[in-house]
Motif scaffolding. Structure first.
Motif, PDB file in Angstrom:
ATOM      1  N   SER A  42       1.235  -1.255  -0.328  1.00 19.04           N
ATOM      2  CA  SER A  42       0.340   0.930   0.235  1.00 19.04           C
ATOM      3  C   SER A  42       0.942   0.737   0.068  1.00 19.04           C
ATOM      4  O   SER A  42       2.001   1.385   0.116  1.00 19.04           O
ATOM      5  N   GLU A  43       0.418   2.414  -0.623  1.00 26.08           N
ATOM      6  CA  GLU A  43       1.497   3.573  -0.384  1.00 26.08           C
ATOM      7  C   GLU A  43       0.838   4.339   0.509  1.00 26.08           C
ATOM      8  O   GLU A  43       1.435   5.189   0.991  1.00 26.08           O
ATOM      9  N   LYS A  44      -0.312   3.441   1.480  1.00 22.57           N
ATOM     10  CA  LYS A  44       0.678   4.566   3.106  1.00 22.57           C
ATOM     11  C   LYS A  44       0.670   4.000   3.780  1.00 22.57           C
ATOM     12  O   LYS A  44       0.961   4.364   5.206  1.00 22.57           O
ATOM     13  N   VAL A  45       1.392   2.425   3.569  1.00 25.78           N
ATOM     14  CA  VAL A  45       2.178   1.840   4.713  1.00 25.78           C
ATOM     15  C   VAL A  45       3.643   1.740   3.408  1.00 25.78           C
ATOM     16  O   VAL A  45       4.748   1.180   3.496  1.00 25.78           O
ATOM     17  N   VAL A  46       3.978   2.589   4.816  1.00 29.89           N
ATOM     18  CA  VAL A  46       5.936   2.989   4.937  1.00 29.89           C
ATOM     19  C   VAL A  46       6.635   2.075   6.283  1.00 29.89           C
ATOM     20  O   VAL A  46       6.519   2.229   6.621  1.00 29.89           O
ATOM     21  N   LEU A  47       8.021   2.004   5.595  1.00 28.30           N
ATOM     22  CA  LEU A  47       8.681   1.115   6.686  1.00 28.30           C
ATOM     23  C   LEU A  47       9.288   2.115   7.292  1.00 28.30           C
ATOM     24  O   LEU A  47       9.649   3.280   6.979  1.00 28.30           O
ATOM     25  N   LYS A  48       9.450   1.665   8.785  1.00 21.40           N
ATOM     26  CA  LYS A  48       9.827   2.668   9.654  1.00 21.40           C
ATOM     27  C   LYS A  48      11.427   2.163  10.306  1.00 21.40           C
ATOM     28  O   LYS A  48      11.202  -0.016  10.040  1.00 21.40           O
ATOM     29  N   GLU A  49      12.017   2.312  10.959  1.00 25.45           N
ATOM     30  CA  GLU A  49      13.622   2.067  11.120  1.00 25.45           C
ATOM     31  C   GLU A  49      12.934   0.775  12.434  1.00 25.45           C
ATOM     32  O   GLU A  49      11.865   1.662  13.693  1.00 25.45           O
ATOM     33  N   GLY A  50      13.135   0.270  12.543  1.00 26.20           N
ATOM     34  CA  GLY A  50      12.584  -0.920  13.464  1.00 26.20           C
ATOM     35  C   GLY A  50      11.713  -1.699  13.562  1.00 26.20           C
ATOM     36  O   GLY A  50      11.930  -2.998  14.026  1.00 26.20           O
ATOM     37  N   ASP A  51      11.185  -1.569  12.047  1.00 25.34           N
ATOM     38  CA  ASP A  51      10.216  -2.866  11.035  1.00 25.34           C
ATOM     39  C   ASP A  51      10.941  -3.910  10.966  1.00 25.34           C
ATOM     40  O   ASP A  51      12.068  -3.720  10.134  1.00 25.34           O
ATOM     41  N   ILE A  52      10.684  -5.424  11.290  1.00 26.86           N
ATOM     42  CA  ILE A  52      10.946  -6.675  10.469  1.00 26.86           C
ATOM     43  C   ILE A  52       9.780  -6.807   9.187  1.00 26.86           C
ATOM     44  O   ILE A  52       8.414  -6.291   9.929  1.00 26.86           O
ATOM     45  N   VAL A  53      10.238  -7.612   8.099  1.00 27.14           N
ATOM     46  CA  VAL A  53       9.059  -7.333   7.113  1.00 27.14           C
ATOM     47  C   VAL A  53       9.502  -8.717   6.705  1.00 27.14           C
ATOM     48  O   VAL A  53      11.140  -9.061   6.151  1.00 27.14           O
ATOM     49  N   ASN A  54       8.739  -8.737   6.426  1.00 21.14           N
ATOM     50  CA  ASN A  54       8.739  -9.919   4.732  1.00 21.14           C
ATOM     51  C   ASN A  54       7.978 -10.523   4.156  1.00 21.14           C
ATOM     52  O   ASN A  54       6.632  -9.713   4.099  1.00 21.14           O
ATOM     53  N   VAL A  55       9.171 -10.155   3.168  1.00 20.01           N
ATOM     54  CA  VAL A  55       8.637  -9.943   1.588  1.00 20.01           C
ATOM     55  C   VAL A  55       8.426 -11.466   0.993  1.00 20.01           C
ATOM     56  O   VAL A  55       9.810 -12.419   0.252  1.00 20.01           O
ATOM     57  N   ASP A  56       7.318 -11.884  -0.154  1.00 20.25           N
ATOM     58  CA  ASP A  56       7.116 -13.321  -0.241  1.00 20.25           C
ATOM     59  C   ASP A  56       6.781 -12.839  -1.838  1.00 20.25           C
ATOM     60  O   ASP A  56       5.930 -12.182  -2.328  1.00 20.25           O
TER      61      ASP A  56
END
Length: 291
Positions: free
Chosen positions: A123-137
């Motif tokens: 989403s254009e509304k969801v921004v990655l922030k310092e300290g996030d963990i994210v799975n890209v599938d």
């Protein structure tokens, strides 16, 4: 049951050899395990050498797409930007993103941040922030053959607790992989994954598992990571499936977003992590096709 083949007929695998010189003993061994009450694979999910080569080509694209994401992912970017990278790189390599429009999924990739277990929608509304963990599938179709793998990314400096979760889940995949060998069982892998997760104080999601893949996006067998050694489907050469445990810092329980029908989050809001690989069972052990 598979159609009966004469011993002097061409083998079902497409090798061109007579059945008696190719897969007859193989099929007899599977029949023995079936007679002992074990779940065994049908021929339809055992890949031929020709199919395996095509699937490997699809996997090369999938790996390249995840590599492209790894080079560009950073704090301040939106998850839509990740989707744009995936769509562009996949198209550049002559392939198609498998998630796009799959059962109504609206994007080319799944991006699952922190307490999102899986199926996060870019989403254009969801921004990655310092300290996030994210799975890209990422999942890819190349010339009709499917590949599927995912990676965890730590955005900037993450907490020691999140870092440990990410690292332990990768170890879970490695320990599960060690148990993948011909004439073993899927449960051997599942127990190894679950034992390592629980030893570190985590819980493995029960309702969502891995799957066969290659000729379709999702094939048999369904793959559990809370299974027992010696149980589940017999592993035989030519099987391809994913090892992709979803491991939660808190409870194993999850919930699905009622508005979008896709996004799965932890029931208690604690972080979750997942790594996904595609593995081929070989005559001597296994081969990782996609990561």
């Amino acid at each position: 049951m598979a159609e009966k083949i004469g011993r002097n007929d061409p083998c079902w695998c497409g090798s061109g050899k007579k059945y008696k010189k190719c897969h007859e003993a193989f099929d007899e061994k599977i029949s023995y395990y079936r007679s002992q009450g074990h779940s065994v694979p049908e021929r339809s999910i055992i890949k031929t050498p020709a199919q395996i080569e095509k699937i490997k080509e699809s996997c090369k694209v999938n790996i390249a797409v995840l590599d492209a994401v790894a080079e560009q992912i950073h704090a301040g970017m939106t998850t839509q930007e990740i989707d744009d990278i995936v769509a562009a790189k996949t198209k550049e390599m002559g392939a198609v993103p498998a998630p796009l429009n799959y059962e109504g999924f609206p994007k080319s990739v799944c991006t699952s941040i922190n307490d999102v277990v899986c199926h996060g929608i870019p989403s254009e509304k969801v921004v990655l922030k310092e300290g996030d963990i994210v799975n890209v599938d990422v999942s890819t179709i190349l010339d009709g053959y499917y590949s599927d793998s995912s990676r965890m990314f730590c955005i900037g400096s993450v907490s020691p607790e999140k870092q440990k979760l990410v690292d332990v889940v990768r170890e879970c995949v490695e320990k599960g992989l060690e148990q993948v060998k011909p004439w073993g069982f899927l449960g051997d892998m599942g127990q190894a994954v679950n034992d390592h997760a629980t030893a570190n104080g985590y819980q493995v999601v029960k309702e969502i598992g891995g799957h066969g893949v290659g000729l379709e996006f999702h094939e048999d067998p369904w793959v559990s990571y809370v299974s027992k050694a010696g149980e589940e489907m017999l592993l035989v050469p030519g099987m391809i499936f994913t090892i992709e445990p979803m491991v939660n810092m808190g409870t194993h329980k999850v919930k699905v977003n009622e508005e979008d029908g896709w996004t799965v989050t932890t029931a208690d809001g604690q972080p979750s992590a997942q790594w996904e690989i595609m593995v081929l069972v070989t005559e001597t052990g296994h081969e990782v096709l996609c990561y």
